[in-house]
Scaffold this active site. Structure first.
Site, PDB file in Angstrom:
ATOM      1  N   THR A 167       0.780  -1.024  -0.034  1.00 13.99           N
ATOM      2  CA  THR A 167       0.064  -0.105  -0.121  1.00 13.99           C
ATOM      3  C   THR A 167       0.798   1.302  -0.297  1.00 13.99           C
ATOM      4  OG1 THR A 167      -1.593  -1.126   1.303  1.00 13.99           O
ATOM      5  CG2 THR A 167      -1.729   1.208   1.535  1.00 13.99           C
ATOM      6  N   ARG A 197     -11.904  -9.611  -1.115  1.00 10.77           N
ATOM      7  CA  ARG A 197     -11.194  -9.096   0.317  1.00 10.77           C
ATOM      8  C   ARG A 197     -10.924  -7.574   0.181  1.00 10.77           C
ATOM      9  NH1 ARG A 197      -5.689  -6.557   1.147  1.00 10.77           N
ATOM     10  NH2 ARG A 197      -5.123  -7.280   3.353  1.00 10.77           N
ATOM     11  N   VAL A 198     -11.177  -7.261   1.464  1.00  7.78           N
ATOM     12  CA  VAL A 198     -10.938  -5.541   1.462  1.00  7.78           C
ATOM     13  C   VAL A 198      -9.965  -5.562   2.772  1.00  7.78           C
ATOM     14  CG1 VAL A 198     -11.823  -3.275   2.200  1.00  7.78           C
ATOM     15  CG2 VAL A 198     -13.182  -4.821   0.738  1.00  7.78           C
ATOM     16  N   GLY A 199      -8.891  -4.836   2.593  1.00  6.74           N
ATOM     17  CA  GLY A 199      -7.907  -4.870   3.654  1.00  6.74           C
ATOM     18  C   GLY A 199      -8.012  -3.381   4.422  1.00  6.74           C
ATOM     19  N   GLY A 206      -1.890  -6.191   6.058  1.00  2.00           N
ATOM     20  CA  GLY A 206      -3.380  -5.352   6.675  1.00  2.00           C
ATOM     21  C   GLY A 206      -4.167  -6.167   7.687  1.00  2.00           C
ATOM     22  N   THR A 239       1.107   0.121   6.003  1.00  2.00           N
ATOM     23  CA  THR A 239       1.328  -0.588   4.807  1.00  2.00           C
ATOM     24  C   THR A 239       1.622  -1.993   5.142  1.00  2.00           C
ATOM     25  OG1 THR A 239       2.142  -0.764   2.570  1.00  2.00           O
ATOM     26  CG2 THR A 239       3.672   0.185   4.363  1.00  2.00           C
TER      27      THR A 239
END
Length: 315
Positions: A177, A205-207, A231, A228
């Site tokens: 990230t 998937r959402v981090g 996550g 970063t």
């Protein structure tokens, strides 16, 4: 207050000059963070944000991004967005045009983007596609050979596919990230993050990048922070919020970042990977931490002629 400053994670140097140009002209921290992250999202050499990001396990690029304003703690984010190259700008639109919500994901975020005039584009470049295909080359553990029953074969195929995905790793070189934190001449502090997430991740998937308090947090009284890397660990520790809480207790930015990493290190995690963080205070102090030697973060002030690389403290 020592004047405008902008800091970022590794690879943010692609966008920090644009962010500082906004600040040096008297622009807002919000405009600066968006401008900087858009440059990073448009950087085709970067395979962890925006266009050219590495895809999920189905070969589809999904993007997450968020923005948080320190004075109001207003937050806007999108997750698992497909087909739009600048999720940071969609996150800003959520923040400003849809204040009854903080986070939109998937098809809803894409519908909102269309309603607000954002243009669709292909996110999977030939280079990122080639990286994906190379990871899918047949191995000794591929599902081949005699089948005794269709059902058993299907089950083994699924198991083998998951084993293959679990062996995938990011390519060599800096990855993860991108965080950008900016302090403007009016004293406003804004934190932004953008990512294509873990390569080969499970679809949907959402981090932490889209979660307030996890990958992103800003409170003008004390400072802002962003994370970063792994996550899932910063989600479990509310890492960015924990750093700001330690700034409020009087820790300096380096100490606060190290404290969060130390807390995350106590959690069991069979998929443990590098987690990094950075912080910026309302008076312009900054710091960052990592678990590996040689890790850096990037800084620009009004007197900078180019991005400056500073060492992170190592846990």
């Amino acid at each position: 207050m020592t004047g405008p400053v902008v800091i970022g994670s590794e690879r943010s140097e692609a966008g920090l000059p644009a962010a500082m140009a906004v600040l040096a002209a008297g622009g807002s921290a919000l405009d600066a963070v968006e401008a900087g992250l858009r440059r990073c999202e448009d950087n085709l050499a970067d395979h962890y944000v925006g266009t050219g990001g590495l895809p999920n396990a189905q070969g589809v690029v999904e993007l997450d991004a968020s923005l948080m304003i320190g004075s109001s703690r207003a937050f806007g984010a999108v997750g698992a967005v497909k087909g739009f190259p600048n999720p940071i700008s969609i996150a800003r639109a959520v923040l400003e045009k849809l204040p009854q919500h903080n986070l939109l994901v998937g098809s809803g975020a894409e519908l909102f983007a269309e309603e607000n005039g954002f243009a669709r584009s292909e996110l999977l470049t030939e280079e990122s596609k080639a990286l994906f295909r190379s990871a899918l080359q047949p191995s000794a553990e591929s599902v081949e050979g005699e089948r005794t029953a269709a059902q058993a074969g299907d089950e083994r195929y699924r198991e083998s596919a998951l084993e293959l995905v679990n062996r995938f790793a990011p390519h060599d070189g800096p990855w993860g990230t991108i965080n950008i934190l900016a302090l403007d001449s009016a004293g406003e502090l804004v934190v932004g993050v953008s990512t294509s997430g873990y390569p080969w991740k499970y679809p949907g998937r959402v981090g932490d990048s889209a979660v307030p308090g996890a990958g992103n947090y800003a409170d003008l009284r004390w400072g802002g922070a962003a994370c970063t890397g792994r996550g899932e660990l910063s989600m479990r520790t509310l890492g960015a919020r924990a750093i700001v809480a330690d700034l409020a207790r009087g820790l300096d930015p380096f100490e606060a970042c190290l404290a969060m990493l130390a807390e995350a290190a106590t959690l069991p995690d069979e998929f443990r990977a590098e987690l990094r963080c950075l912080a910026l205070t309302p008076d312009g102090r900054h710091g960052a931490a990592a678990g590996q030697d040689g890790s850096v973060y990037v800084v620009m002030t009004q007197s900078s002629t180019e991005p400056e690389f500073h060492p992170r403290k190592v846990l």
